[in-house]
Design a protein around this motif. Structure first.
Motif: not given
Lengths: 105, 454
Positions: B196-204, B221-224, B256-267, B296-300
């Motif tokens: 699953d997708i981790p919560i951005g800036l939560s502790t691994m 608890a760290s999953r979104d 180019s306009m991107s919206d949504g989940y732009l974070t890398d869940p593995f970083k 990590e957490q990037r803008p959406d």
């Protein structure tokens, strides 16, 4: 290799003649991105604005029709390279659509 | 192939060829087809290639076969079908900094962990993927002054699906010496990472010094969510101009306009202790004695502008010079410059083509090579976005390559090319114990492509 030193050596080649000694990228970064983009974007467009007299007659187009003169002469190669750079850099597109397409590592 | 006699009769084929060539160039720039000018109705033009890609230090290895086939119909219509397979193995930087002690990281799936030795680069070697893509593009003239194309794209890998639709219109002016191009593309991507997708800036959570049940609870608890999506809308405006009988130039502006989940869940990011003391510059630890890492957490959303210029010129001796430049800027704070030059050295029915590419980008506003304990703030980060992914950092890259091609005849060509790329990062060099670690290792990649077209 010390990357910071390597970067400095590379960038120093691109210093202008002002004597400021700052790398071009650093100095460009100081300009607002939109202004910087507008300035850079306008240069080739201004060049093209004077192109109304350019061009050739139909019988002068044999060279332009050759495969090696197509702007993308090997689309398969271009597609593979685009995918590599899309995966390894923060930029994509320009020649064609940047798009999404993979969860690249 | 029909031979054409000299005289007025040969002007019509030339015009047709040039119109088709311009159309092919136009559509190619829009990323929609690889039609070649010389093809006749009823014929297939097939391009095949296989790519072998390898990064040093046991990082990404890939094998990528491609087949692209274009069928030509009457009146300049064509259909292009393209399939690509992509098999990836190896390791990828997880974003953490090297350390003076052994580091333990949780696998992205949550099933187990891997260790990195002191001063070694933290690489996640757990990913392995196979990707398949398929695209189709239909191109046709509307009338003597307009062409259009429509296309679709689908790609699927284990945890990622992408679908896209695109379309473009070309307008010919000035006896087809000028072509205006307008294209758009809509892409819908879905990511469903294992674990699953981790919560951005939560502790691994790390499965060390705690019970299995406590780890499972902390991991959950760290999953979104199990999946997330992003949409990408591209617009492209272009002008292709014939300068003279040996020169053609192109200028594109793309948005180019991107919206949504732009974070890398593995970083992830390391949290570095910035309190004075013996661990100054070392990994900050939690109450269980485990190092603290944050997802990590990037803008959406992201908006990119790009300007692309390319010119191709054939010299009197038949050699071809191809140069391009791209400037890109986005609202993440990244700007980049890309210079690319190729020289095709014609040697009868063979050619050699050296290639040089230089790329430089500035870092994203949210790029952080690491977070300090102060920024971590006891689990309530003072930052809302952060990524240690080197691909959004200050980055220079240089690629050198060489291609050799052999033409059996006008329709059959074999080619082989080799490219070598070196990427170098720079940035904050750390403090205390961290300053002695290599935070910005080079990335070296080599690829070899073998192609055959018929």
């Amino acid at each position: 290799m010390n990357n910071r030193e390597w970067d400095g050596n590379q960038m120093s080649v691109m210093n202008d003649h002002s004597g400021a000694g700052e790398p071009v990228m650093k100095r460009l970064s100081a300009i607002h991105p939109i202004v910087r983009f507008a300035v850079v974007a306008s240069l080739p467009l201004l060049m093209l604005a004077g192109c109304s007299d350019l061009g050739v007659k139909p019988w002068e187009r044999g060279t332009l029709a050759k495969p090696e003169m197509q702007l993308v002469s090997d689309p398969v190669e271009a597609g593979l390279d685009d995918h590599i750079y899309f995966s390894k850099e923060a930029s994509s597109g320009g020649r064609s659509f940047g798009g999404g397409g993979c969860g690249c590592n | 192939m029909q031979l054409i006699s000299e005289g007025s009769e040969n002007q019509k084929p030339d015009r047709c060829r040039t119109g088709a060539a311009l159309a092919a160039a136009t559509l190619s720039l829009l990323g929609t087809t690889d039609a070649m000018a010389r093809e006749q109705p009823g014929e297939w033009d097939v391009n095949t290639a296989i790519l072998f890609y390898s990064e040093t230090d046991d990082r990404v290895q890939a094998v990528e076969p491609v087949i692209s086939a274009t069928r030509y119909f009457e009146d300049g219509r064509s259909l292009n079908l393209k399939a690509v397979a992509d098999t990836l193995t190896g390791a990828s930087p997880n974003g953490a900094t090297p350390s003076d002690e052994v580091q333990t990281f949780t696998k992205p799936s949550g099933n187990g962990s891997y260790e990195i030795q002191p001063s070694e680069q933290p690489l996640d070697d757990t990913f392995q993927d196979t990707r398949g893509t398929f695209s189709a593009t239909w191109s046709a003239p509307i009338n003597r002054k307009y062409d259009y194309s429509v296309g679709g794209y689908f790609s699927k890998e284990y945890d990622y699906t992408s679908m896209a639709l695109n379309g473009s219109v070309s307008r010919y002016l000035n006896n087809k010496n000028t072509t205006l191009n307008l294209g758009t593309s809509l892409s819908l991507d879905t990511i469903t990472p294992e674990g699953d997708i981790p919560i951005g800036l939560s502790t691994m959570p790390v499965p060390a010094n705690i019970s299995d049940s406590d780890f499972d609870q902390a991991f959950d608890a760290s999953r979104d969510s199990s999946d997330d999506t992003k949409t990408v809308v591209d617009l492209l405006l272009g002008v292709t101009q014939v300068i003279d009988s040996r020169t053609v130039m192109q200028v594109n502006y793309s948005l180019s306009m991107s919206d949504g989940y732009l974070t890398d869940p593995f970083k992830i990011l390391s949290v570095i202790d910035d309190r004075p003391g013996s661990n100054y510059g070392g990994n900050l630890k939690d109450g269980d004695g485990n190092n603290i890492y944050l997802y990590e957490q990037r803008p959406d959303s992201r908006m990119k502008h790009a300007l692309y210029w390319q010119t191709k010129h054939m010299l009197e001796n038949g050699d071809v010079v191809d140069g391009s430049y791209r400037f890109m800027v986005d609202d993440w704070g990244i700007s980049s410059h890309t210079f690319d030059v190729r020289y095709r050295w014609m040697l009868g029915n063979q050619y050699l083509e050296p290639h040089l590419r230089y790329y430089m980008q500035s870092e994203a506003d949210f790029y952080k090579r690491y977070l300090t304990g102060s920024e971590y703030n006891g689990g309530a980060p003072r930052l809302s976005e952060a990524s240690a992914d080197y691909r959004v950092g200050d980055l220079d890259g240089i690629t050198v390559g060489l291609k050799w091609g052999y033409r059996f005849d006008e329709d059959h060509e074999f080619s082989i090319r080799a490219e070598y790329m070196q990427q170098s990062n720079s940035g904050d060099s750390g403090f205390g114990k961290l300053a002695s670690q290599e935070l910005y290792p080079d990335t070296d990649a080599f690829w070899l492509q073998v192609g055959y077209s018929f």
